[in-house]
Structures are given as structure tokens and as C-alpha cells.
Design an enzyme around this catalytic site. Sequence first.
Site, PDB file in Angstrom:
ATOM      1  N   MET A 224     -31.893  34.833  60.090  1.00 18.70           N
ATOM      2  CA  MET A 224     -30.531  34.442  59.713  1.00 18.70           C
ATOM      3  C   MET A 224     -30.526  33.635  58.421  1.00 18.70           C
ATOM      4  O   MET A 224     -29.627  33.794  57.577  1.00 18.70           O
ATOM      5  CB  MET A 224     -29.885  33.637  60.845  1.00 18.70           C
ATOM      6  CG  MET A 224     -29.570  34.449  62.086  1.00 18.70           C
ATOM      7  SD  MET A 224     -28.573  33.543  63.310  1.00 18.70           S
ATOM      8  CE  MET A 224     -29.796  32.418  63.987  1.00 18.70           C
ATOM      9  N   HIS A 225     -31.530  32.788  58.234  1.00 16.11           N
ATOM     10  CA  HIS A 225     -31.591  31.965  57.020  1.00 16.11           C
ATOM     11  C   HIS A 225     -31.729  32.809  55.758  1.00 16.11           C
ATOM     12  O   HIS A 225     -31.279  32.391  54.681  1.00 16.11           O
ATOM     13  CB  HIS A 225     -32.751  30.984  57.110  1.00 16.11           C
ATOM     14  CG  HIS A 225     -32.487  29.834  58.026  1.00 16.11           C
ATOM     15  ND1 HIS A 225     -33.479  28.987  58.467  1.00 16.11           N
ATOM     16  CD2 HIS A 225     -31.332  29.390  58.591  1.00 16.11           C
ATOM     17  CE1 HIS A 225     -32.946  28.063  59.250  1.00 16.11           C
ATOM     18  NE2 HIS A 225     -31.650  28.298  59.343  1.00 16.11           N
ATOM     19  N   ARG A 226     -32.382  33.954  55.888  1.00 16.90           N
ATOM     20  CA  ARG A 226     -32.534  34.801  54.704  1.00 16.90           C
ATOM     21  C   ARG A 226     -31.179  35.285  54.187  1.00 16.90           C
ATOM     22  O   ARG A 226     -31.054  35.656  53.020  1.00 16.90           O
ATOM     23  CB  ARG A 226     -33.464  35.972  55.022  1.00 16.90           C
ATOM     24  CG  ARG A 226     -34.928  35.548  55.147  1.00 16.90           C
ATOM     25  CD  ARG A 226     -35.871  36.735  55.178  1.00 16.90           C
ATOM     26  NE  ARG A 226     -35.872  37.433  56.450  1.00 16.90           N
ATOM     27  CZ  ARG A 226     -36.645  37.091  57.482  1.00 16.90           C
ATOM     28  NH1 ARG A 226     -37.455  36.041  57.400  1.00 16.90           N
ATOM     29  NH2 ARG A 226     -36.603  37.785  58.612  1.00 16.90           N
TER      30      ARG A 226
END
Length: 250
Positions: A224-226
Site C-alpha cells: 500500500m505504501h508504494r
Amino acid sequence: MVHLSWQGPVAVIRMADHEGRNTFGPALSRGLVDAVDRAVAEERTRVLVVEGMPELFCAGGSQRELVHFARGDGSFDTDDFFRVLARCPLPVVAAVQGHAIGGGLVLALYADLAVFSERSVYAANFMRYGFTPGMGATHLLPARFGHQLGTEMLYTARNHRGAELRERGAPVRVVAHDDVASTAHALAAGVANAPRASLELLKQDLAAPLLAATDAAIEREAAMHRTTFRLPEVMDRIVDGYGAAGLRHP
């Protein structure tokens, strides 16, 4: 910055980076891991108590660290020092007397037992900056505070006083601010009555499912952080809004 002392079989670790406000700078992170290792290496140690400063347990990631993440230089999953309390082979009690914000709250929740203050602020404030939670928070908060409250804390990112957590039915110990340290040390003293070998075996058994679950959570969070760390408004919020109101550190 990170101090280690003993009270009989109880090793006491105190994080006190006044200048850095107990954020996850390299010195604090390395100091915490080193202190845990040194405590465990002493045969007299049966249990660890981890403390912060009276008004601030830990403020999580620094602005500099978050800017690096937003630029694509590293991520929460490249170094999981924040799981040091779960990986410790002996039981850990977190005396969370001061505010615990974002990653600072997650760090405390990796302890085996924790004591919170009625008046201090506890927040999973990742989404306040627009990026999704990390460090295993998506598993830990619902697991430690109950599914409904933990999920609400992740979505809203708002501050919760310890008294509110108790009123909402969170299954954690919340006491008067001035009683946090004594309560945590009393818990530790009770734990320390058992033989070290028995404590090590029980810790290994209880920590294994937590580490496995947060392994999976951290992998999902990193994916998700990407996406979320690359959103333009996230960098803007980190640069312009970090530390607003004094309690917004993730």
C-alpha cells in the site's frame, strides 16, 4: 538517550531523547535495540520494563524519515527494529506514561504487557498525513484495542486519551498518570518470580503468532505504501503539517 539499569531481576530501559522528542532517529533506534540486547545478555534479567519520558513515550517517525519515504528512499519494512520488544526472548512491559503517537504507539503495542495513562494521548495518526498505516499497525491496533476501536483509530487518525480508551472498552490497563510507572514495575515484579527458562519458553510461544501475523501485515502495508507515499498531497502534508499541535508525529 537510551538508558539501561536494573532493579533486581527487572531490566529498566528508558528512552529520553529530549532534543529529538523520542522520534525514531538512528541513535534512538539503535540505542533501543542495543539496550534490549544488553539486558537479555545479563543472566539476572527476567523481565524488561521500557519507559519513555513522563510526558512523551515515543513520537514515532521523524519528519526527515517520512520525507525520505515519500521520495522513495526506504520504507517502514526495510528495518523492523520497532518489533524489538516482540522479538526479545524475555517478557517486556511497556510503561506508556507519556503520549505515544503513530509508530510510537505501535512500538508500545509490541510489548507483552502495557500500562497506559488516563490523560496521555494515543494516536495511530498515519492517515492524518494521507499515507496508509505501517509497522504492522493494521494488525496490532484491532488486536490490542478490539476490532471496532482499533479500526476506527486507523481510519480517523485522531487522538484518544487513555481514559477514552478505557471508556470504549479497550482491553488494556489504563491508570492515573502518576501511577503508570509503579503499576508497570509491579507487573514486572510479578512476572519476574518465574524461572528464566520458563519465561523464555512462554515468550517464544506467545510471540510466534504475533510475529507471523505482523510479518504478513507489514508485507501488505508495504504494498500500500508504494502507492500512498507517492501521492503528491502526502509530501505536502508531511512538509507543511508535521508536528502541528505538538502531537502529530507518525
